[in-house]
Design a protein around this motif. Structure first.
Motif, PDB file in Angstrom:
ATOM      1  N   MET A 136       0.805  -1.184  -0.294  1.00  0.00           N
ATOM      2  CA  MET A 136       0.116  -0.178  -0.162  1.00  0.00           C
ATOM      3  C   MET A 136       1.185   1.144   0.427  1.00  0.00           C
ATOM      4  N   TYR A 137       0.252   1.973  -1.027  1.00  0.00           N
ATOM      5  CA  TYR A 137       1.385   2.827  -0.897  1.00  0.00           C
ATOM      6  C   TYR A 137       0.189   4.295   0.422  1.00  0.00           C
ATOM      7  N   ALA A 138       1.789   5.765   0.679  1.00  0.00           N
ATOM      8  CA  ALA A 138       1.599   6.391   1.257  1.00  0.00           C
ATOM      9  C   ALA A 138       0.388   7.174   1.575  1.00  0.00           C
ATOM     10  N   GLU A 139       0.043   6.948  -0.043  1.00  0.00           N
ATOM     11  CA  GLU A 139      -1.156   8.530   0.003  1.00  0.00           C
ATOM     12  C   GLU A 139      -1.960   7.725   0.548  1.00  0.00           C
ATOM     13  N   GLU A 140      -2.196   5.823   0.540  1.00  0.00           N
ATOM     14  CA  GLU A 140      -3.583   5.058  -0.050  1.00  0.00           C
ATOM     15  C   GLU A 140      -3.417   5.395   1.923  1.00  0.00           C
ATOM     16  N   VAL A 141      -2.479   5.267   2.761  1.00  0.00           N
ATOM     17  CA  VAL A 141      -2.611   5.144   4.126  1.00  0.00           C
ATOM     18  C   VAL A 141      -3.368   6.213   3.959  1.00  0.00           C
ATOM     19  N   LEU A 142      -3.039   7.568   4.105  1.00  0.00           N
ATOM     20  CA  LEU A 142      -2.487   8.519   4.132  1.00  0.00           C
ATOM     21  C   LEU A 142      -4.525   8.602   4.211  1.00  0.00           C
ATOM     22  N   ALA A 143      -5.227   8.200   3.304  1.00  0.00           N
ATOM     23  CA  ALA A 143      -6.370   8.146   2.591  1.00  0.00           C
ATOM     24  C   ALA A 143      -7.536   7.712   3.720  1.00  0.00           C
ATOM     25  N   LYS A 144      -7.046   6.479   3.990  1.00  0.00           N
ATOM     26  CA  LYS A 144      -7.689   5.185   4.917  1.00  0.00           C
ATOM     27  C   LYS A 144      -7.451   6.218   6.353  1.00  0.00           C
ATOM     28  N   ASP A 145      -6.374   6.864   6.931  1.00  0.00           N
ATOM     29  CA  ASP A 145      -6.253   7.825   7.760  1.00  0.00           C
ATOM     30  C   ASP A 145      -7.194   8.778   8.054  1.00  0.00           C
ATOM     31  N   ARG A 146      -7.440   9.773   7.197  1.00  0.00           N
ATOM     32  CA  ARG A 146      -8.548  11.031   6.741  1.00  0.00           C
ATOM     33  C   ARG A 146     -10.126  10.083   6.999  1.00  0.00           C
ATOM     34  N   LYS A 205       4.618  11.297   7.573  1.00  0.00           N
ATOM     35  CA  LYS A 205       3.434  12.440   6.495  1.00  0.00           C
ATOM     36  C   LYS A 205       2.393  12.005   7.318  1.00  0.00           C
ATOM     37  N   LEU A 206       2.226  11.124   8.191  1.00  0.00           N
ATOM     38  CA  LEU A 206       1.453  10.802   9.056  1.00  0.00           C
ATOM     39  C   LEU A 206       0.968  12.093   9.671  1.00  0.00           C
ATOM     40  N   LEU A 207       1.955  12.593  10.626  1.00  0.00           N
ATOM     41  CA  LEU A 207       1.772  12.972  12.058  1.00  0.00           C
ATOM     42  C   LEU A 207       2.057  14.068  10.799  1.00  0.00           C
ATOM     43  N   LYS A 208       2.399  14.572  10.045  1.00  0.00           N
ATOM     44  CA  LYS A 208       1.603  16.171   9.236  1.00  0.00           C
ATOM     45  C   LYS A 208       0.683  15.854   8.857  1.00  0.00           C
ATOM     46  N   GLU A 209       0.258  15.408   8.265  1.00  0.00           N
ATOM     47  CA  GLU A 209      -0.997  15.569   7.045  1.00  0.00           C
ATOM     48  C   GLU A 209      -2.049  15.127   7.708  1.00  0.00           C
ATOM     49  N   THR A 210      -2.385  14.919   9.316  1.00  0.00           N
ATOM     50  CA  THR A 210      -3.953  13.891   9.579  1.00  0.00           C
ATOM     51  C   THR A 210      -3.392  14.593  10.919  1.00  0.00           C
ATOM     52  N   ASN A 211      -4.947  14.283  11.289  1.00  0.00           N
ATOM     53  CA  ASN A 211      -4.631  15.082  13.077  1.00  0.00           C
ATOM     54  C   ASN A 211      -5.723  13.771  13.699  1.00  0.00           C
ATOM     55  N   ILE A 212      -5.400  12.448  13.450  1.00  0.00           N
ATOM     56  CA  ILE A 212      -5.916  11.388  14.291  1.00  0.00           C
ATOM     57  C   ILE A 212      -5.523  11.841  15.477  1.00  0.00           C
ATOM     58  N   PRO A 213      -5.686  11.084  16.859  1.00  0.00           N
ATOM     59  CA  PRO A 213      -4.941  11.684  18.020  1.00  0.00           C
ATOM     60  C   PRO A 213      -4.544  10.393  18.288  1.00  0.00           C
ATOM     61  N   ARG A 214      -4.154   9.670  17.864  1.00  0.00           N
ATOM     62  CA  ARG A 214      -3.542   8.282  18.061  1.00  0.00           C
ATOM     63  C   ARG A 214      -3.027   7.346  16.971  1.00  0.00           C
ATOM     64  N   ILE A 215      -1.674   7.379  16.938  1.00  0.00           N
ATOM     65  CA  ILE A 215      -1.371   6.256  15.862  1.00  0.00           C
ATOM     66  C   ILE A 215      -0.309   4.790  16.893  1.00  0.00           C
ATOM     67  N   ARG A 216      -1.051   3.827  16.598  1.00  0.00           N
ATOM     68  CA  ARG A 216       0.474   3.031  17.415  1.00  0.00           C
ATOM     69  C   ARG A 216       0.331   1.930  15.820  1.00  0.00           C
ATOM     70  N   LEU A 217       1.925   1.630  16.457  1.00  0.00           N
ATOM     71  CA  LEU A 217       2.210   0.193  15.220  1.00  0.00           C
ATOM     72  C   LEU A 217       1.921  -0.975  16.116  1.00  0.00           C
ATOM     73  N   SER A 218       1.355  -2.029  15.229  1.00  0.00           N
ATOM     74  CA  SER A 218       1.058  -3.579  15.577  1.00  0.00           C
ATOM     75  C   SER A 218       2.623  -4.232  16.210  1.00  0.00           C
ATOM     76  N   SER A 219       2.908  -5.555  16.137  1.00  0.00           N
ATOM     77  CA  SER A 219       4.128  -5.970  15.978  1.00  0.00           C
ATOM     78  C   SER A 219       5.045  -5.544  15.021  1.00  0.00           C
TER      79      SER A 219
END
Length: 193
Positions: free
Chosen positions: A1-11, A46-60
């Motif tokens: 998945m490309y960064a733009e797709e991830v950003l779109a899902k986050d938005r 990119k996620l931190l700069k271009e989105t505002n979701i309060p929490r971002i978590r990494l899985s394993s």
């Protein structure tokens, strides 16, 4: 998945009112590397700069994918959840070698210590296996000492079980179910100390 797709899902998650997203994949740390990119090291800013979701978590995430640059990026924002699951599998170099892991005890401990340096209040969990074929009493003692030294917040302890077609299933030095159960019990006691 490309960064733009991830950003779109986050938005989209933001629009729906979600307060947290989880970056997850079978090989999360390999994200983007097949595109010739740095992967998570580039995606997270990119996620931190271009989105505002309060929490971002990494899985394993595998220890070999926890680079210094990734740690630095993770430490920059309070929006990144400071809980990471980094499987160790064994605290014995002998067993890690038999498992064909791409790291040893020292490399793993270095990643953990670097995370703690940059994120002092980090919560760390791990997977550890007991009863892998060829695991001696010394190997098990090494695992116990290792997890005690690194002071994980939680251990996910798994007994080895044969899986057809794997190299380990063909190994001859199988550990009895009784010994495996005892080792699991002992690690569980360490986990609750």
């Amino acid at each position: 998945m490309y960064a733009e797709e991830v950003l779109a899902k986050d938005r989209r998650a933001e629009e729906l009112g979600y307060k947290e997203i989880v970056l997850t994949a079978i090989q999360l740390g390999g994200y983007g590397k097949d595109f010739g990119k740095n992967g998570l090291e580039d995606l997270i800013p990119k996620l931190l700069k271009e989105t505002n979701i309060p929490r971002i978590r990494l899985s394993s995430i595998e220890p070999t994918d926890v680079s210094d640059r990734l740690i630095e990026e993770l430490a920059k924002s309070e929006r990144i959840c400071n809980q990471f699951h980094i499987p160790v599998q064994s605290g014995s170099d002998h067993i890690l070698d038999l498992m064909k892991r791409r790291y040893d005890r020292n490399e793993y401990a270095n990643r953990i210590n670097t995370l703690r340096k940059y994120i002092p209040d980090v919560t760390l969990t791990t997977d550890i296996m007991v009863g892998f074929p060829g695991e001696t009493e010394k190997d098990f003692a090494d695992s116990c000492e290792f997890v005690q030294t690194l002071k994980f917040n939680k251990l996910h302890i798994f007994p080895y079980s044969d899986r057809d077609g794997t190299a380990a299933s063909k190994m001859s030095d199988k550990i009895s179910p009784e010994i495996t159960r005892e080792r699991k019990k002992k690690l569980a006691e360490i986990d609750h100390d």
